[in-house]
Scaffold this motif. Sequence first.
Motif, PDB file in Angstrom:
ATOM      1  N   ALA A  65       1.998   2.198  19.717  1.00 59.75           N
ATOM      2  CA  ALA A  65       2.520   2.373  18.358  1.00 59.75           C
ATOM      3  C   ALA A  65       2.074   3.709  17.764  1.00 59.75           C
ATOM      4  CB  ALA A  65       2.068   1.211  17.477  1.00 59.75           C
ATOM      5  N   THR A  70       5.674   4.482  16.002  1.00 64.70           N
ATOM      6  CA  THR A  70       6.647   3.405  15.872  1.00 64.70           C
ATOM      7  C   THR A  70       5.937   2.075  15.631  1.00 64.70           C
ATOM      8  OG1 THR A  70       8.611   2.417  16.891  1.00 64.70           O
ATOM      9  CG2 THR A  70       6.728   2.829  18.348  1.00 64.70           C
ATOM     10  N   PHE A  71       6.723   1.010  15.533  1.00 61.77           N
ATOM     11  CA  PHE A  71       6.199  -0.345  15.366  1.00 61.77           C
ATOM     12  C   PHE A  71       6.249  -1.074  16.707  1.00 61.77           C
ATOM     13  CE2 PHE A  71       7.160   0.819  11.071  1.00 61.77           C
ATOM     14  CZ  PHE A  71       6.238   0.135  10.284  1.00 61.77           C
ATOM     15  N   TYR A  73       5.464  -4.989  18.531  1.00 56.91           N
ATOM     16  CA  TYR A  73       5.310  -6.409  18.224  1.00 56.91           C
ATOM     17  C   TYR A  73       4.818  -7.159  19.458  1.00 56.91           C
ATOM     18  CZ  TYR A  73       8.479  -4.659  14.651  1.00 56.91           C
ATOM     19  OH  TYR A  73       9.046  -3.907  13.657  1.00 56.91           O
ATOM     20  N   SER A 103      11.281   2.451  13.027  1.00 59.68           N
ATOM     21  CA  SER A 103      11.266   1.741  11.746  1.00 59.68           C
ATOM     22  C   SER A 103      10.881   0.289  11.964  1.00 59.68           C
ATOM     23  CB  SER A 103      12.644   1.806  11.084  1.00 59.68           C
ATOM     24  OG  SER A 103      13.581   1.051  11.846  1.00 59.68           O
ATOM     25  N   ARG A 104      10.749  -0.460  10.867  1.00 55.72           N
ATOM     26  CA  ARG A 104      10.412  -1.873  10.939  1.00 55.72           C
ATOM     27  C   ARG A 104      11.651  -2.723  11.181  1.00 55.72           C
ATOM     28  NH1 ARG A 104       7.744  -1.975   6.590  1.00 55.72           N
ATOM     29  NH2 ARG A 104       5.575  -1.762   7.281  1.00 55.72           N
ATOM     30  N   GLN A 169       2.047  -7.565  14.549  1.00 59.10           N
ATOM     31  CA  GLN A 169       2.779  -6.311  14.368  1.00 59.10           C
ATOM     32  C   GLN A 169       1.813  -5.137  14.205  1.00 59.10           C
ATOM     33  OE1 GLN A 169       6.222  -5.882  11.425  1.00 59.10           O
ATOM     34  NE2 GLN A 169       4.524  -5.084  10.209  1.00 59.10           N
ATOM     35  N   ASP A 171       1.624  -1.087  13.207  1.00 56.51           N
ATOM     36  CA  ASP A 171       2.419  -0.014  12.604  1.00 56.51           C
ATOM     37  C   ASP A 171       2.021   1.324  13.227  1.00 56.51           C
ATOM     38  OD1 ASP A 171       0.094   0.973  11.395  1.00 56.51           O
ATOM     39  OD2 ASP A 171       0.588   0.219   9.405  1.00 56.51           O
ATOM     40  N   GLN A 179       3.978 -10.144  11.768  1.00 56.68           N
ATOM     41  CA  GLN A 179       5.285  -9.473  11.672  1.00 56.68           C
ATOM     42  C   GLN A 179       6.028  -9.888  10.404  1.00 56.68           C
ATOM     43  OE1 GLN A 179       8.617 -11.004  12.112  1.00 56.68           O
ATOM     44  NE2 GLN A 179       9.405  -9.010  11.473  1.00 56.68           N
ATOM     45  N   ALA A 183       4.858  -4.670   4.572  1.00 53.01           N
ATOM     46  CA  ALA A 183       3.475  -4.618   5.062  1.00 53.01           C
ATOM     47  C   ALA A 183       2.604  -5.643   4.337  1.00 53.01           C
ATOM     48  CB  ALA A 183       2.910  -3.215   4.859  1.00 53.01           C
TER      49      ALA A 183
END
Length: 220
Positions: A65, A70-71, A73, A103-104, A169, A171, A179, A183
């Motif tokens: 990440a 990036t994100f 999971y 992005s999320r 998750q 960030d 997740q 946030a």
Amino acid sequence: MSLHQNLKSMTGSAFSLIELLTVMAIISVMMALSVPAFNVLKSTGDISAAAYDIASTLEQARAYAMANNTFVYVGFAERAQMDATKPGEGQILISAMGSKSGSRNFDSKNLVSLTRLRKMPNVRLEDNIPNSGSLSRPVVQSAYQVANDAFTAQDTFEVSGVTFSKIVQFDPRGMASIQARAASVSQWMEIGLAGAQGSSPNSAVVVLDGVTGVAKVYRP
């Protein structure tokens, strides 16, 4: 030495039937006693391996990440024991997905698989592990314990027919949270592990620092 003397000598040194049966009985008892001990050692090894594997997966997800801005999971799922007569059939499943766009956005078209589906046999998720001795650790609210029903992601993803709804998750800064589309970082999260067969004295805990994203293993 004559043939008669040889036979007499061999007969005198042989085991009697009673002696042979006694030895076999002793061996059977020793084998019966050793099986539970072997099962305990195997369970201990499975739990330790799962704990360190989970911590390693979380660390890799955090590093990815941050390196790719990036994100990421990491999903947890549990496959319960299917036959009560066959111990050790429970297992934990883990998979990691990354955001293509950075992005999320949790749309399936935006997610890319980062790891294969990981299977950890003979282990289950547990949210009631004592907090004492070598397992002394930060106190984690039940909602942030992966094993607890309250720990539920806002969205889900599916890998090889397994649906993941318990998702950690990371960030782009390496911070960890449950997740969600907004946030919500907790100071701590916890993945408790125990033997798949009923209540086992063997256990381990992986504690995840939400602010730094660093995972630590607690093991008796």
